[in-house]
Design a protein around this motif. Structure first.
Motif, mmCIF file in Angstrom:
data_model
loop_
_atom_site.group_PDB
_atom_site.id
_atom_site.type_symbol
_atom_site.label_atom_id
_atom_site.label_comp_id
_atom_site.label_asym_id
_atom_site.label_seq_id
_atom_site.Cartn_x
_atom_site.Cartn_y
_atom_site.Cartn_z
ATOM 1 N N ILE A 63 3.868 -8.802 -8.370
ATOM 2 C CA ILE A 63 2.875 -8.316 -7.416
ATOM 3 C C ILE A 63 2.942 -9.189 -6.177
ATOM 4 C CG2 ILE A 63 0.413 -8.071 -6.941
ATOM 5 C CD1 ILE A 63 0.002 -7.340 -9.848
ATOM 6 N N SER A 64 3.175 -8.551 -5.033
ATOM 7 C CA SER A 64 3.247 -9.280 -3.772
ATOM 8 C C SER A 64 1.871 -9.486 -3.161
ATOM 9 C CB SER A 64 4.121 -8.527 -2.771
ATOM 10 O OG SER A 64 5.408 -8.336 -3.291
ATOM 11 N N SER A 65 1.034 -8.441 -3.223
ATOM 12 C CA SER A 65 -0.307 -8.548 -2.660
ATOM 13 C C SER A 65 -1.213 -7.468 -3.235
ATOM 14 C CB SER A 65 -0.277 -8.445 -1.132
ATOM 15 O OG SER A 65 0.134 -7.148 -0.736
ATOM 16 N N CYS B 121 -5.062 -1.219 -3.583
ATOM 17 C CA CYS B 121 -3.631 -1.098 -3.289
ATOM 18 C C CYS B 121 -2.897 -2.320 -3.828
ATOM 19 C CB CYS B 121 -3.406 -0.992 -1.787
ATOM 20 S SG CYS B 121 -4.174 0.446 -1.050
ATOM 21 N N ILE B 122 -1.973 -2.063 -4.713
ATOM 22 C CA ILE B 122 -1.160 -3.109 -5.320
ATOM 23 C C ILE B 122 0.250 -2.962 -4.763
ATOM 24 C CG2 ILE B 122 -0.313 -4.089 -7.492
ATOM 25 C CD1 ILE B 122 -3.384 -3.975 -7.392
ATOM 26 N N ILE B 123 0.820 -4.047 -4.243
ATOM 27 C CA ILE B 123 2.184 -4.017 -3.712
ATOM 28 C C ILE B 123 3.094 -4.730 -4.703
ATOM 29 C CG2 ILE B 123 3.700 -4.594 -1.789
ATOM 30 C CD1 ILE B 123 1.470 -2.606 -1.073
ATOM 31 N N ALA B 124 4.082 -3.980 -5.208
ATOM 32 C CA ALA B 124 5.058 -4.522 -6.158
ATOM 33 C C ALA B 124 6.386 -4.745 -5.456
ATOM 34 C CB ALA B 124 5.239 -3.554 -7.321
ATOM 35 N N ASP B 125 7.237 -5.577 -6.067
ATOM 36 C CA ASP B 125 8.505 -5.925 -5.422
ATOM 37 C C ASP B 125 9.665 -4.997 -5.766
ATOM 38 O OD1 ASP B 125 9.047 -6.767 -7.992
ATOM 39 O OD2 ASP B 125 9.201 -8.884 -7.489
ATOM 40 N N SER B 126 9.464 -4.047 -6.677
ATOM 41 C CA SER B 126 10.540 -3.105 -7.000
ATOM 42 C C SER B 126 9.942 -1.841 -7.618
ATOM 43 C CB SER B 126 11.545 -3.720 -7.970
ATOM 44 O OG SER B 126 10.991 -3.779 -9.271
ATOM 45 N N PRO B 127 10.666 -0.734 -7.545
ATOM 46 C CA PRO B 127 10.172 0.503 -8.162
ATOM 47 C C PRO B 127 9.973 0.371 -9.672
ATOM 48 C CG PRO B 127 11.950 0.995 -6.631
ATOM 49 C CD PRO B 127 11.884 -0.507 -6.773
ATOM 50 N N ARG C 211 -3.686 2.402 -6.472
ATOM 51 C CA ARG C 211 -2.390 2.909 -6.028
ATOM 52 C C ARG C 211 -1.404 1.738 -6.008
ATOM 53 N NH1 ARG C 211 -3.078 5.473 -0.676
ATOM 54 N NH2 ARG C 211 -3.720 7.250 -1.907
ATOM 55 N N VAL C 212 -0.256 1.930 -6.643
ATOM 56 C CA VAL C 212 0.784 0.903 -6.654
ATOM 57 C C VAL C 212 1.909 1.365 -5.744
ATOM 58 C CG1 VAL C 212 2.379 -0.432 -8.055
ATOM 59 C CG2 VAL C 212 0.186 0.265 -9.029
ATOM 60 N N LYS C 213 2.247 0.528 -4.780
ATOM 61 C CA LYS C 213 3.318 0.826 -3.832
ATOM 62 C C LYS C 213 4.413 -0.216 -3.966
ATOM 63 C CE LYS C 213 0.298 2.836 -0.326
ATOM 64 N NZ LYS C 213 -0.068 2.780 1.091
ATOM 65 N N VAL C 214 5.566 0.081 -3.361
ATOM 66 C CA VAL C 214 6.701 -0.838 -3.419
ATOM 67 C C VAL C 214 7.031 -1.332 -2.019
ATOM 68 C CG1 VAL C 214 9.137 -1.056 -4.008
ATOM 69 C CG2 VAL C 214 7.642 0.375 -5.403
ATOM 70 N N ASN C 215 7.198 -2.628 -1.909
ATOM 71 C CA ASN C 215 7.715 -3.254 -0.690
ATOM 72 C C ASN C 215 8.608 -4.395 -1.109
ATOM 73 O OD1 ASN C 215 8.314 -4.426 1.722
ATOM 74 N ND2 ASN C 215 6.219 -4.504 2.467
ATOM 75 N N PRO C 216 9.920 -4.126 -1.257
ATOM 76 C CA PRO C 216 10.827 -5.154 -1.752
ATOM 77 C C PRO C 216 10.979 -6.324 -0.789
ATOM 78 C CG PRO C 216 12.046 -3.239 -1.023
ATOM 79 C CD PRO C 216 10.575 -2.869 -0.976
#
Length: 74
Positions: free
Chosen positions: A20-22, A32-38, A66-71
């Motif tokens: 989890i990035s942020s 909103c959860i930002i993950a580092d990979s799909p 909502r979980v999003k990806v931002n590598p």
């Protein structure tokens, strides 16, 4: 938002927490959860209820997660 991120990370027990990035809350009341990979985003979605509950205990009454990806934030 760092304390919200810490609260969400604390509710996870497995390796998902390292991906989890942020964590933030949008204007329309979505956690909103930002993950580092799909792949990790997919695994984190299984914990939506747990992450929402952690946010609620932190005083954030998000309607959904909502979980999003931002590598690039990894």
């Amino acid at each position: 938002m760092l304390s919200l991120t810490d609260a969400v990370l604390a509710c996870l027990e497995g390796p998902e927490r390292q991906h989890i990035s942020s964590v933030s809350v949008s204007e329309d009341n979505i956690l909103c959860i930002i993950a580092d990979s799909p792949a990790w985003a997919s695994r984190l979605r299984f914990h939506n209820d747990r992450m929402l509950e952690a946010a609620r205990q932190h005083g954030i009454h998000a309607a959904r997660c909502r979980v999003k990806v931002n590598p690039h934030q990894a």
